[in-house]
Design a protein around this motif. Sequence first.
Motif, PDB file in Angstrom:
ATOM      1  N   GLU A 262       0.824  -1.196   0.000  1.00 25.99           N
ATOM      2  CA  GLU A 262       0.000   0.000   0.000  1.00 25.99           C
ATOM      3  C   GLU A 262       0.865   1.255   0.000  1.00 25.99           C
ATOM      4  O   GLU A 262       1.960   1.281   0.548  1.00 25.99           O
ATOM      5  CB  GLU A 262      -0.919  -0.001   1.216  1.00 25.99           C
TER       6      GLU A 262
ATOM      7  N   GLN B 105      -1.867  -5.166   5.343  1.00 22.51           N
ATOM      8  CA  GLN B 105      -3.289  -5.460   5.399  1.00 22.51           C
ATOM      9  C   GLN B 105      -3.584  -6.576   4.409  1.00 22.51           C
ATOM     10  O   GLN B 105      -3.162  -6.536   3.255  1.00 22.51           O
ATOM     11  CB  GLN B 105      -4.106  -4.215   5.085  1.00 22.51           C
TER      12      GLN B 105
ATOM     13  N   GLN C 275       1.222   0.167  11.345  1.00 18.81           N
ATOM     14  CA  GLN C 275       1.932  -0.081  10.093  1.00 18.81           C
ATOM     15  C   GLN C 275       3.349  -0.581  10.359  1.00 18.81           C
ATOM     16  O   GLN C 275       3.859  -1.445   9.661  1.00 18.81           O
ATOM     17  CB  GLN C 275       2.020   1.202   9.263  1.00 18.81           C
TER      18      GLN C 275
ATOM     19  N   ASP D 219       1.233  11.683   9.579  1.00 15.31           N
ATOM     20  CA  ASP D 219       1.847  10.500  10.177  1.00 15.31           C
ATOM     21  C   ASP D 219       1.621  10.573  11.677  1.00 15.31           C
ATOM     22  O   ASP D 219       1.930  11.588  12.314  1.00 15.31           O
ATOM     23  CB  ASP D 219       3.355  10.471   9.901  1.00 15.31           C
TER      24      ASP D 219
ATOM     25  N   TYR E 178       0.889   4.489  13.081  1.00 15.89           N
ATOM     26  CA  TYR E 178      -0.488   4.038  12.911  1.00 15.89           C
ATOM     27  C   TYR E 178      -1.074   4.532  11.597  1.00 15.89           C
ATOM     28  O   TYR E 178      -0.786   5.661  11.159  1.00 15.89           O
ATOM     29  CB  TYR E 178      -1.364   4.546  14.062  1.00 15.89           C
ATOM     30  N   ARG E 179      -1.903   3.697  10.988  1.00 12.89           N
ATOM     31  CA  ARG E 179      -2.652   4.124   9.807  1.00 12.89           C
ATOM     32  C   ARG E 179      -3.700   5.147  10.226  1.00 12.89           C
ATOM     33  O   ARG E 179      -4.424   4.934  11.205  1.00 12.89           O
ATOM     34  CB  ARG E 179      -3.336   2.932   9.141  1.00 12.89           C
TER      35      ARG E 179
ATOM     36  N   GLN F 197      -4.280  -8.429  10.084  1.00 17.85           N
ATOM     37  CA  GLN F 197      -3.082  -7.931   9.424  1.00 17.85           C
ATOM     38  C   GLN F 197      -2.027  -9.037   9.369  1.00 17.85           C
ATOM     39  O   GLN F 197      -2.071  -9.988  10.155  1.00 17.85           O
ATOM     40  CB  GLN F 197      -2.515  -6.730  10.184  1.00 17.85           C
TER      41      GLN F 197
ATOM     42  N   SER G 118       0.646   4.191   1.553  1.00 14.72           N
ATOM     43  CA  SER G 118       0.964   4.829   2.822  1.00 14.72           C
ATOM     44  C   SER G 118       2.102   4.120   3.536  1.00 14.72           C
ATOM     45  O   SER G 118       2.964   4.760   4.139  1.00 14.72           O
ATOM     46  CB  SER G 118      -0.272   4.879   3.726  1.00 14.72           C
ATOM     47  N   LEU G 119       2.130   2.783   3.457  1.00 16.52           N
ATOM     48  CA  LEU G 119       3.214   2.050   4.091  1.00 16.52           C
ATOM     49  C   LEU G 119       4.517   2.282   3.345  1.00 16.52           C
ATOM     50  O   LEU G 119       5.578   2.424   3.945  1.00 16.52           O
ATOM     51  CB  LEU G 119       2.880   0.556   4.142  1.00 16.52           C
TER      52      LEU G 119
ATOM     53  N   SER H 232      -4.759   1.146  12.864  1.00 12.02           N
ATOM     54  CA  SER H 232      -4.034  -0.121  12.933  1.00 12.02           C
ATOM     55  C   SER H 232      -2.544   0.166  12.724  1.00 12.02           C
ATOM     56  O   SER H 232      -2.171   1.107  12.029  1.00 12.02           O
ATOM     57  CB  SER H 232      -4.549  -1.085  11.857  1.00 12.02           C
TER      58      SER H 232
END
Length: 246
Positions: A2, A108, A86, A58, A78-79, A116, A4-5, A84
């Motif tokens: 993903e 995810q 990361q 972030d 955290y997302r 997860q 964002s990660l 959740s």
Amino acid sequence: MERSLFLAIFLLLGSLLFTCTRQNDTIDIRNYYFPLKELEEGMVYEYAFVGNDTVAPDYWYYRSLIQDGKKYLTSTLYRPGDLSPQIHAREVMVKNGMLLEEINFYEQDTSGKPEQLTVPVKIVAGNVYPFYVHDPGGVFLVRLEWTWKQDTLDKTVLIKNRRYAGSTNIEVEGKKYEAIKFGLKEAVEMHKNGILAPPPYPGDETYAKGIGRVHYRKFVGDLSLEYKLVKRYPMAELEKKFKKMQ
């Protein structure tokens, strides 16, 4: 992986008026790292994306602890969508700095399952932060290796070189602080029937006295990824913030 990660992973000179503590040409920068004593109860550091307020911040949660006589700092990213995790990491304090002792990434599940997937990371070199440097200084190396659970790659490798880049001043939460900077050079290797290694990309980090990391920036091709600390608060406040977004 993903977006964002991806950004989170590839995100984990100054004023002459400011002088660091020096002994035999050694510069003592211990007080510019995260204040472990003040983080015993934990604190959320909210970093805003610079230049585009539609990008989610972030949210990093830092907490220190003492175990078996050793001092540790844990950090969790955290997302913003569901809080959740990361990334979760643990550093240990040694005589001359902070060493990365453990780190996991979290994917995810794309198969529709709610859980997860934990991705353990091998730490080949984990020099997170030096307490003493020289100007000009040497290179402090971080090298991580891992395999994504839902990827066909054999292995992914992150190599980060950090070099002390001098002192500066920075404004954080409406106040001015003495600070130091590190220059960064990062490279990513993707292993699958050979090695695919795009050109290394530069960046920098700024640490403010008594606060820790307050700014980080990377230049990946034409893309600039820049974050600045805007708020610090207890975890309970982040949980309230998340409930309001639901």
